[in-house]
Scaffold this motif. Sequence first.
Motif, PDB file in Angstrom:
ATOM      1  N   PRO A  30      -9.036  -4.800  -1.578  1.00  0.00           N
ATOM      2  CA  PRO A  30      -7.916  -4.238  -2.344  1.00  0.00           C
ATOM      3  C   PRO A  30      -7.384  -2.945  -1.758  1.00  0.00           C
ATOM      4  CG  PRO A  30      -9.966  -3.507  -3.318  1.00  0.00           C
ATOM      5  CD  PRO A  30     -10.327  -4.325  -2.090  1.00  0.00           C
ATOM      6  N   TYR A  31      -6.158  -2.632  -2.151  1.00  0.00           N
ATOM      7  CA  TYR A  31      -5.653  -1.283  -2.042  1.00  0.00           C
ATOM      8  C   TYR A  31      -5.757  -0.697  -3.449  1.00  0.00           C
ATOM      9  CZ  TYR A  31      -3.626  -3.053   2.283  1.00  0.00           C
ATOM     10  OH  TYR A  31      -3.450  -3.634   3.511  1.00  0.00           O
ATOM     11  N   LEU A  32      -6.189   0.532  -3.550  1.00  0.00           N
ATOM     12  CA  LEU A  32      -6.412   1.140  -4.854  1.00  0.00           C
ATOM     13  C   LEU A  32      -5.715   2.490  -4.938  1.00  0.00           C
ATOM     14  CD1 LEU A  32     -10.160   0.184  -4.969  1.00  0.00           C
ATOM     15  CD2 LEU A  32      -8.475  -0.602  -6.635  1.00  0.00           C
ATOM     16  N   TYR A  68      -3.060  -5.895  -3.175  1.00  0.00           N
ATOM     17  CA  TYR A  68      -3.669  -6.424  -1.966  1.00  0.00           C
ATOM     18  C   TYR A  68      -2.572  -6.921  -1.031  1.00  0.00           C
ATOM     19  CZ  TYR A  68      -3.416 -10.920  -4.483  1.00  0.00           C
ATOM     20  OH  TYR A  68      -3.002 -12.013  -5.188  1.00  0.00           O
ATOM     21  N   VAL A  74      -4.102  -1.452  -8.616  1.00  0.00           N
ATOM     22  CA  VAL A  74      -4.679  -2.252  -7.529  1.00  0.00           C
ATOM     23  C   VAL A  74      -3.617  -3.149  -6.929  1.00  0.00           C
ATOM     24  CG1 VAL A  74      -5.432  -4.113  -9.083  1.00  0.00           C
ATOM     25  CG2 VAL A  74      -6.592  -3.787  -6.897  1.00  0.00           C
ATOM     26  N   GLN A 115       0.806  -1.215   0.000  1.00  0.00           N
ATOM     27  CA  GLN A 115       0.000   0.000   0.000  1.00  0.00           C
ATOM     28  C   GLN A 115       0.843   1.271   0.000  1.00  0.00           C
ATOM     29  OE1 GLN A 115      -1.892   1.111   3.900  1.00  0.00           O
ATOM     30  NE2 GLN A 115      -1.294  -0.980   4.457  1.00  0.00           N
ATOM     31  N   SER A 175     -10.760  -8.277  -7.644  1.00  0.00           N
ATOM     32  CA  SER A 175      -9.942  -8.791  -6.561  1.00  0.00           C
ATOM     33  C   SER A 175     -10.816  -9.622  -5.645  1.00  0.00           C
ATOM     34  CB  SER A 175      -9.293  -7.633  -5.786  1.00  0.00           C
ATOM     35  OG  SER A 175      -8.581  -8.114  -4.674  1.00  0.00           O
ATOM     36  N   TYR A 208     -12.049  -2.735 -10.658  1.00  0.00           N
ATOM     37  CA  TYR A 208     -11.029  -3.682 -10.254  1.00  0.00           C
ATOM     38  C   TYR A 208     -11.628  -5.064 -10.087  1.00  0.00           C
ATOM     39  CZ  TYR A 208     -13.056  -3.427  -5.599  1.00  0.00           C
ATOM     40  OH  TYR A 208     -13.921  -3.492  -4.554  1.00  0.00           O
ATOM     41  N   THR A 260     -17.420  -2.644  -7.415  1.00  0.00           N
ATOM     42  CA  THR A 260     -15.974  -2.888  -7.649  1.00  0.00           C
ATOM     43  C   THR A 260     -15.371  -1.749  -8.454  1.00  0.00           C
ATOM     44  OG1 THR A 260     -16.364  -4.282  -9.618  1.00  0.00           O
ATOM     45  CG2 THR A 260     -16.207  -5.383  -7.469  1.00  0.00           C
ATOM     46  N   GLN A 270      -5.900 -10.575  -9.429  1.00  0.00           N
ATOM     47  CA  GLN A 270      -6.299  -9.184  -9.397  1.00  0.00           C
ATOM     48  C   GLN A 270      -6.033  -8.515 -10.739  1.00  0.00           C
ATOM     49  OE1 GLN A 270      -3.946  -6.775  -6.807  1.00  0.00           O
ATOM     50  NE2 GLN A 270      -2.061  -7.821  -7.214  1.00  0.00           N
TER      51      GLN A 270
END
Lengths: 116, 113
Positions: free
Chosen positions: B31-33, B95, B93, A102, B27, B25, B72, B2
């Motif tokens: 997720p991290y976006l 994770y 994206v 992240q 996943s 996305y 999503t 992903q």
Amino acid sequence: DARVTQTPRHKVTEMGQEVTMRCQPILGHNTVFWYRQTMMQGLELLAYFRNRAPLDDSGMPKDRFSAEMPDATLATLKIQPSEPRDSAVYFCASGPGLAGVQETQYFGPGTRLLVL
Amino acid sequence: AQSVTQLGSHVSVSEGALVLLRCNYSSSVPPYLFWYVQYPNQGLQLLLKYTSAATLVKGINGFEAEFKKSETSFHLTKPSAHMSDAAEYFCAVGYSSASKIIFGSGTRLSIRP
């Protein structure tokens, strides 16, 4: 203002020649990424390092590409021999290495490579 | 696996108009976006990111994005476009158990005077 630096900014070479691209990550960053950007493929991850150790180079053609970090302030990407299809912009990015996937990646200005 | 899809490789808006750049996305885990921006002849720069805190994320230069799990999606918006917003925008994206992020194909934003 800390920045990632890349040299050279532009490189024109002939097919078969060796190409070396250099990257100086932001001081204190321990994660380094190499990306390749082309019109056709977009942005592709070639390799990345944490604490100078390669963690993933699955995106890199092993027969001609190699990536190393001789020390914490220098990352290199070599192509030998170069081919016209290697023409692209190569970006280096670095990250603090504190927050995993992240975390923010800080990109350099890129090396624009043209192989004739 | 992903992945991220950006709808529209090129978007053109008038100066002062709403900017909407779409990102969806795929996943199987939270997720991290991210949204990154690339100005001509420069590297990418982070605009904003979602890391499971507030679903509405504010970034630099007046941009914001909303994470919508049911759709999503993680679309990027700006209420009023400025000429200086002309650039290419990348959605990405990642994770937590992965070690890298995946970038979309990019959307080029043009601003008409």
